[in-house]
Structure formats: C-alpha cells, structure tokens
Scaffold this active site. Structure first.
Site, PDB file in Angstrom:
ATOM      1  N   ASP A 326      -5.388 -27.530  -0.428  1.00  0.00           N
ATOM      2  CA  ASP A 326      -6.283 -28.676  -0.337  1.00  0.00           C
ATOM      3  C   ASP A 326      -6.682 -29.072  -1.742  1.00  0.00           C
ATOM      4  O   ASP A 326      -6.856 -28.211  -2.597  1.00  0.00           O
ATOM      5  CB  ASP A 326      -7.564 -28.288   0.414  1.00  0.00           C
ATOM      6  CG  ASP A 326      -7.322 -28.161   1.898  1.00  0.00           C
ATOM      7  OD1 ASP A 326      -6.342 -28.739   2.376  1.00  0.00           O
ATOM      8  OD2 ASP A 326      -8.121 -27.485   2.561  1.00  0.00           O
ATOM      9  N   ASN A 689      14.677  13.200  -3.307  1.00  0.00           N
ATOM     10  CA  ASN A 689      15.056  13.902  -2.085  1.00  0.00           C
ATOM     11  C   ASN A 689      16.565  14.094  -1.985  1.00  0.00           C
ATOM     12  O   ASN A 689      17.032  15.173  -1.623  1.00  0.00           O
ATOM     13  CB  ASN A 689      14.549  13.151  -0.857  1.00  0.00           C
ATOM     14  CG  ASN A 689      13.032  13.234  -0.756  1.00  0.00           C
ATOM     15  OD1 ASN A 689      12.403  13.972  -1.514  1.00  0.00           O
ATOM     16  ND2 ASN A 689      12.465  12.479   0.145  1.00  0.00           N
ATOM     17  N   ASN A 717       9.082  19.940  -3.955  1.00  0.00           N
ATOM     18  CA  ASN A 717       8.775  18.789  -3.136  1.00  0.00           C
ATOM     19  C   ASN A 717       7.316  18.372  -3.312  1.00  0.00           C
ATOM     20  O   ASN A 717       6.989  17.194  -3.394  1.00  0.00           O
ATOM     21  CB  ASN A 717       9.063  19.133  -1.676  1.00  0.00           C
ATOM     22  CG  ASN A 717       9.059  17.907  -0.811  1.00  0.00           C
ATOM     23  OD1 ASN A 717       9.711  16.924  -1.143  1.00  0.00           O
ATOM     24  ND2 ASN A 717       8.297  17.945   0.267  1.00  0.00           N
TER      25      ASN A 717
END
Ligand code: ADP
Ligand code: MG
Length: 877
Positions: A326, A689, A717
């Site tokens: 707008d 991984n 990990n």
C-alpha cells in the site's frame, strides 16, 4: 442480567460507568485487579516440563536408553553410565534451545493480541484488549474485533460478522436504540455485541457488560482450545528427508552388522556398534533444530519491528519475489497535511490564508463536519490521517471551530469505503457560523456534506459554488476543475473534493442524497514519503524483488510518488483496468506494471492471484476489513501494527509494528539469512553423518577391525551434531544476500547441488581421516584408533567453519565472524583433548594419550577436509 432488555442508559448506570466519559482510569485498574485480565483461557504454550519431556520422546533417545540398560545388564557398567550421561547432556542441550524458542514464540503470541479503543477519564485511549474491563465504553469501528460483550450505546450503520459465535456468515445489522424482549436469543440480540465477532461496516460505541471467560464466547471456549501449530513446509520436508536418511542408514548398519558377523567380531560389540552408528547417522534432531532456528529468526525479525504470526512465514519470506505495498502509510508516512485548496473561483494556500474568506471557510467546515476524527487525550486529533488533516486545517481557519461543529449535530451518515471512495454525513442545523456562507436552499432542512475522490464527486455534482452562489455545473467548468485536479495530483498530492446539498425531508434513506451535489471545492494533501523507503526500494532492485505500489489514490498522484521513491512508473494500471482484463492479458500486464492506482480491495485479490499464477511468491500489505481475502491469498500477508484493523491482522502472516515498507525488506533479508543458515546446517549434518558412516563401513571392507568403538561414535556425534550445528543456525549474513535473485519457490533444501556436495564432502572426510589411520593400523601403532577419533572430530569442527558459505571463500567471510561457532569449535576441541588425556576419560572411551607429534599430525589431518571444501568452492564443484 438481561442487558439487551434494558435501555442503554440503565445498563450504563448499572455498570457504574458514564456514556460520555467512560470509567476513570483508577476505577478501570481497580476492576482489572478485581476481575483479572480480559482473556479466554487457552491451552497455552508448552511449559518447561513438557519441553523437557519431549527431549526423551524421540526414537533415537529411546534406543540409546535401551542400549544403556542392555549394557548394564550385560555388566558393562562404564558403558551404561556413559551412554546415560550422553543422553542427559543431549537432552539438556535440546531443552535449553527449545525452551528459548518456545518463549520467543510465546512472546510473539502475546504481542500479536488485539487492542481496543476505550473512553477513560473522558478521553479516548488505546489499550490492549486484555485490559478492557466491565463498564468500559469501547469505540467500535469497521474491522475491529470486539474486545468484550457489550450493550450498544451508539450505532451508525453498524454491521457485525458473528460467524465465530453463531455460525451465521452474513453480517448482522446492529442498533443501539432498540430494547429487546428478555427471552431474545443470542443471534437476535441486535443491541449487543460479543467477544470474538467483528465489525464489518459502520461504527458504534458500547459499554462492556462481560469480559474474559464470562463472555458468551467464554461459555463455549472449550471448543476453541488452541490447535497445535502446524509444521512448516520446510519442517515437513526435513522430517521426510530425516526418515529417508534413517532408512538408508539402517540399511547400511545392517550391512555393517553382517560384515562384522561374517568376520567373526564379538556379537556384543557388534550390537552396540550398530546402535551407535545408527544413532550417529540419523539426523534425528533436524526438525527440532529447524523450529529453533525459525523461532529465533522470528525473534530477530521482531527486533526489526516485524512481528511474525506464523512460523512458516519466516521461511517463505526468504523466497519472496514481489512485494505489493500500500502506498499510504507504508511507503509514505501517513502524516497528511492540507497544503492546497481550490474553489471554482480561486486557489488557496490554506496555511497562509486569512480566515475571512467565506468560500474556503465553507469548504473546510464541510470537510471537518464530514469527519470522524476526535481530539485524543493529548489534544492531538485522532483518526484517519486524511481526516485529521482537515481538522487541523479547519481549526486554524474557522473561528470557534469546535463550538461551530456542535451547531451541526450529525443525524445520519454513509461511512467512507475504499470502494465508493467518498463519505457523506447529514447534519441538522441548530445554527450556522458567522462568516461562513450558508448553502443555498431552505435553511431549516438538514444539510449533507460529502467528501471523496474528485472524479467520483465531480460526476455527482450538478451545481457548483461560485461567486457566493450555487450555479449549474457546465461541461467547461468540469473540465477546468479536472485540469486543476491533475495539476495538484501531479505534485504528488492526494486531492479530495468536497460537496454539499440541502436534504429535502422526502429523501429516502441510503445513497439518494449523495447525488445532485453542489461542488464546494477541492483540497490537496501532502503525505511525505518515508525517508528510508528509497533505499529499501533500491535494495529490492538488486535482490531481484519487484516492489509494487498499490493505492486508492488517483494514478497521477500515484505516479508522482512512485517517481519520488524510485519505483518504475512508466505505466500505471487502475483498478478498473485490472477488472476489465482477462487471464492472459492480465498475466502479462502484472508482469510489467509497478504502480496500481484507484484500486479497491477486491482488485488486490486479482492482482495477487495473477502474480502467483506466474509462479511468483507475493508479499501483500493490507489494513482494511476487505483486504483480508488478499492477505490470506498472498504467500505473505502483511498487516499493519499501527491503525490497521484486527480483521487484517488476523488474516496476516506478519505484522509491521512500524507500518514501514523498509521493514518488509529487512524481514525478507532475515528470511533469506535464516534459509541460508538452515542449508549450511543441513549440509554440515549430512556431511558429518555420512562421513562417520563411511568410516565405519569402509574399515571392515578394507580389512580393518571396526574403526571406532561405540562410545567413541556417540561421543563424536554429540560434539558435532550439537553446538557447532546450532551455531551455524545463527550464522551472520553473508555479504551479498540481497544481491542475488530470490530462490525459486519449489526448491528443495538440498537443491542447487547441496545434497550431492554433502554426501561427497562426507566421503572426503572419511577418505582424509580413515586413509592415514589405515596405515597406522598396518604399521601397528597402538594409538591408531585414538588418532582416527581425534582427527575425525577435528576435521568435522574445521569443516563446520568452512561450510559457513556455499560460495564465499573463508578468508572473505572472516574465520572469527561467527563467535558462537568459534566457541562451539573451541569447546569441542577442548573436550576432545580431555577424552585423549584425562585418565578417567581414557578408561571410558578406550583412548590412549597421543604424543605431541601424533597430536600435531591429527590436527594437520583435521584441516584436510577444510582445505578440500575451500578448493571445491574455488573450483565451483
Ligand atoms: P489508500 O489505499 O491509498 O489509502 P484509499 O482507498 O484509502 O487509498 O483512498 C482512496 C481515495 O478515497 C483517496 O484518493 C481519496 O480521494 C478518497 N478518500 C480517502 N480517505 C477518505 C476519507 N476519509 N473520506 C473521504 N474520502 C476519502
Ligand atoms: Mg486509506
């Protein structure tokens, strides 16, 4: 109490309030303390316990706990305790992150709650809906969500959408003046309004009769338990990716087990190893980590005044390719000022004009009477800026201005709407100000004042005020007035016409008194553009985002403003033209046009739809009741925090607290950064991984024993999937995020080669670490396994640093520019050194102390992966 069966005045008295001044603020705060906040009981957010519990609910954690128990039963106490400790550490880490995210989301939820305008101490005040109490007099405007149940005191064409409460989708006509039978059922209580319903038209005032759980909606609130927030598209896709990776990992673990079995490894070791590898390979934490990244991203957006209402918006923002904004209030400041006026006879600069000129006086008086602004508690005019501008101009030019207005009580009105672009009020004449000429005609009759778009009003004007009299409007006069309008609009002014007529008593209700008007003149309002918008538009240009201006103003005004702020303006389309175009034609037009003028909300919907059909991701702003469909339809519906309607906010994905276009661009940038970080994060996790998987699988294949022990794998990990991955999620923006085109809509997170890069980086990681380890093992070095563990851990940390950019070389990013990552990596290295050198840790993890030369060697090997990734960036592989 049957409030609907009592006259309004009696209700006000019963509630100890006052219709014109409202409650005093002391009384209001006393009532608030006594009855509590005006809030429906909701299911609420997850408390700390539920967040903590969810840390133990994942499959991987359950497998680990089972493994710990099995190890314990098998007499491996050290193993059992170590696995247990890792589970607890993991949970602690996850908890801290997720709880922070949860709190960030809760804060967003609180902030996006609605507010209400109430009378307190005789003044209008805006308060959070939660602070509304019984007895408050609330002002109702179109687009507002009702803040409580209330008895209407005043109503003007008020219509309320009550679907949330009664299921009736057609708006219901409301009236303050009726008194109903006691047994009138809820849907028929025309003099009442209720929490959860929305004013769709007109305005009114009501005294609040019930708040919170005492409201009608509160009685059925059990049905409204908050629905669980839905996963974002990205979360869903990552969830799916996680499951796919898990299947692949499990298959490979099966191979690993079979290989070991065949080679005659002890089953106990094989069992634990397989579990550890499976745990390491499955990116279990991915979806949760994404939530955390999105939630913290939303928090950062909030700091830049963009309030995200749906988490999915954070990720969609990054792919926005069109921002439809707008003009009024978003590209401009919405600080209107009347800077020019003109009657048929002459032109004025109202800021300099002496107050004696009657024609200007009548023009301004009419615009001030046909006006909904009111003086706020600070003496400033409150309301629509177009209207407050007229109030300010009139109060400077018309003597005794506020007393004069009281001589003209309003008896009827047709409110302003973006469709009709005009507003009409009808006034009884209890008197008439001195010095202002009275409209021609019977002075006992009411008078109608109309203000609105010049093109609209000129069409309805059959007479024109000139030389102190009403004369018939001629074609030539119309042309002259049009030309004057165009000249004013060409300077970027919003030009409004003002007209009047005497209303014969026989005129029916409705629109009939809006025709046969007498043209009084027009006024030009300047609304300066926001200073930071030019810069934001320029950023859009570089970032491949199309900035589109949408306004209800005249095309000439729109074009002038577009030119000022740097939006391409060769061609402007009007709402009517949009309406007339068919699919193909419209599709090609929206591909070229940057400026839309004389647009009503339903055109916005067409514009969004045809932009989307061209495959674009559209952000669209809106603040009115009728903007809701376009906001819902757009990919990112953007509502206004200041002055917009509740309906628009409810339909939106994001709220601009400062109503500023530049804030949308800042949010898009933040969205891009977050998406880029998620990609880094995913690439890093898959790299690590798969690296670990390759090491474990390749070892037995080339004739080595199992390369790492179960606890070593779990350990590794933990130090990689944990802190470094999270730190990548908050990586600072890369240079040039806003210098690339937006990513394509359907792109997979593994797209643009990321999946392949991650898997091959994993292979690189495995080759550079397992390769040397093979020879150490062949040569009979006792420390080969510790060397492998150390170099692999270090290599993963180093790669985390390199993966901070997909293209930019590390030296340009700056090695230290993400302090979180540096801290995470340093921490991981320190922990690794403990695992190698602290005797107790050696016993748990089966490591031996490395000599200085060996340690240096593993550091050197650890850097190989980083070097490899940097070379790939250089070569563009
Ligand atoms: P925008 O979306 O740019 O704010 P609007 O739809 O609010 O545009 O306004 C469109 C036109 O309607 C304006 O150009 C003006 O001529 C007229 N208008 C705007 N506000 C009012 C008002 N309060 N009363 C009468 N006419 C108005
Ligand atoms: Mg407007």
């Amino acid at each position: 109490m049957q409030w609907h069966a009592m006259p309004a005045a009696a209700v006000v008295e019963e509630l100890g309030s006052d219709a014109s001044t409202g409650l005093s603020s002391q009384e209001a705060s006393r009532r608030l303390r006594e009855h509590g906040p005006n809030r429906l009981r909701t299911a609420g957010t997850r408390g700390p316990w539920r967040v903590l519990a969810s840390q133990f609910a994942s499959t991987v954690v359950i497998i680990l706990i089972a493994a710990a128990v099995v190890s314990g039963l098998l007499g491996e106490a050290v193993e059992a305790v170590a696995i247990g400790a890792l589970v607890v550490l993991n949970a602690a880490l996850g908890f801290v992150q997720e709880y922070r995210a949860e709190q960030a989301l809760e804060k967003l939820r609180r902030l996006s709650g609605p507010s209400a305008t109430v009378r307190r101490d005789g003044r209008l005040r805006t308060v959070s809906s939660e602070e509304v109490v019984r007895g408050d007099v609330v002002v109702i405007e179109a687009g507002q969500l009702m803040a409580g149940d209330g008895r209407l005191l005043e109503s003007a064409n008020l219509r309320v959408q009550e679907a949330a409460l009664t299921g009736e989708s057609e708006p219901v006509e409301k009236s303050a003046s009726v008194v109903l039978e006691g047994e009138t059922t809820l849907p028929d209580r025309r003099n009442m309004v209720h929490t959860g319903t929305v004013a769709s038209y007109g305005r009114g005032e009501a005294v609040v009769t019930a708040t919170g759980m005492d409201t009608e909606l509160g009685h059925v609130a059990k049905l409204l338990e908050r629905t669980e927030s839905e996963a974002t598209p990205l979360q869903q896709r990552l969830d799916q990716l996680g499951r796919q990776l898990a299947v692949v990992a499990l298959g490979l673990v099966g191979v690993l087990f079979a290989l070991g079995w065949w080679r005659g490894e002890p089953v106990r070791l094989l069992f634990l190893t397989s579990i550890s590898v499976a745990v390491a390979a499955v990116p279990e934490g991915l979806p949760a980590a994404v939530t955390v990244a999105l939630a913290l991203g939303a928090q950062r957006m909030l700091a830049r005044r963009a309030l995200v209402r749906r988490l999915a918006a954070v990720e969609t923002l990054g792919s926005v390719s069109v921002i439809c904004s707008d003009k009024t209030g978003t590209l401009t400041q919405n600080r209107m000022r009347v800077v020019a006026a003109s009657t048929a006879d002459r032109e004025y600069d109202p800021r300099e004009e002496a107050e004696s000129d009657g024609a200007l006086g009548l023009l301004l008086l009419a615009a001030a009477a046909c006006n909904d602004s009111e003086r706020g508690s600070d003496g400033e005019w409150k309301g629509d800026p177009t209207e407050t501008a007229f109030m300010e101009a009139a109060s400077e030019r018309v003597r005794d201005f506020e007393r004069v207005l009281r001589l003209l009580p309003r008896i009827d009105e047709v409110p302003f709407s973006s469709e009709t672009r005009r507003m009409t009020t009808i006034h009884r004449r209890d008197g008439w100000p001195h010095g202002v000429p009275e409209p021609d005609g019977d002075s006992d009759l009411p008078v109608a004042f109309v203000k609105g778009a010049v093109d609209v009003l000129l069409e309805e004007s059959t007479r024109v005020r000139t030389g102190g009299r009403d004369e018939p409007m001629t074609g030539e006069m119309r042309e002259r007035l049009r030309a004057r309008h165009d000249a004013m609009a060409g300077q970027g002014m919003r030009v409004l016409g003002v007209a009047a007529r005497v209303v014969p008593v026989t005129a029916g209700a409705g629109d009939s008194f809006e025709a046969n008007l007498t043209w009084l003149g027009m006024a030009g309002l300047i609304d300066p553009s926001r200073p930071e918008v030019r810069e934001a538009i320029a950023v859009c240009g570089e970032a491949g985002i199309r900035p589109v201006m949408i306004t209800g103003d005249h095309p000439i005004t729109a074009t002038a403003i577009a030119a000022e702020i740097g939006i391409p303006h060769e061609r402007a389309l009007t709402g009517r033209e949009v309406e007339a175009m068919e699919g193909e034609e419209l599709a090609s037009a929206v591909g070229e046009v940057y400026v839309y003028a004389r647009v009503s909300p339903e055109h916005k919907l067409r514009i969004v739809e045809s932009l989307q059909r061209g495959g674009r991701i559209v952000a669209m702003t809106g603040d009115g009741v009728n903007d809701a469909p376009a906001l819902k339809r757009s990919s990112i519906g953007v509502a206004m925090g200041q002055g917009g309607t509740d309906v628009a906010r409810e339909a939106s994905d994001m709220v601009l607290l400062d109503n500023n276009f530049a804030t949308i661009v800042a949010a898009v940038k933040e969205g891009r950064v977050i998406y880029a970080n998620l990609r880094k994060f995913v690439e890093f996790l898959i790299t690590c991984n798969t690296g670990e998987l390759w090491v474990m699988l390749a070892g037995p294949v080339i004739g080595m024993p199992l390369a790492l022990l179960p606890l070593q794998i779990l350990w590794m990990n933990f130090v990689t999937d944990g802190p470094p991955a999270l730190a990548l999620g908050v990586d600072p923006p890369e240079p040039g995020v806003m210098k690339q085109p937006p990513r394509s809509a359907g792109e997979s997170i593994l797209g643009r080669g990321l999946g392949w890069r991650a898997v091959s980086n994993g292979a690189l990681l495995a080759a550079t670490t397992l390769g040397p380890a093979y020879f150490w093992w062949r040569w009979g070095w006792e420390s080969w396994q510790t060397l492998l563990l150390t170099s692999l851990t270090l290599a993963q940390q180093a790669i985390a640093i390199a993966l901070r950019s997909e293209r930019e070389p590390l030296w340009r990013l700056g090695v230290f520019s993400n302090p979180w990552l540096i801290a995470a990596v340093t921490g991981a290295v320190a922990l690794q050194l403990m695992v190698v050198y602290v005797p107790a840790m050696q016993a748990v993890f089966g490591t031996v102390a490395l000599t200085g030369r060996e340690l240096a060697l593993s550091f050197g090997i650890g850097l190989l992966g980083l070097v490899g990734v940097e070379m790939r960036k250089r070569l563009g592989w």
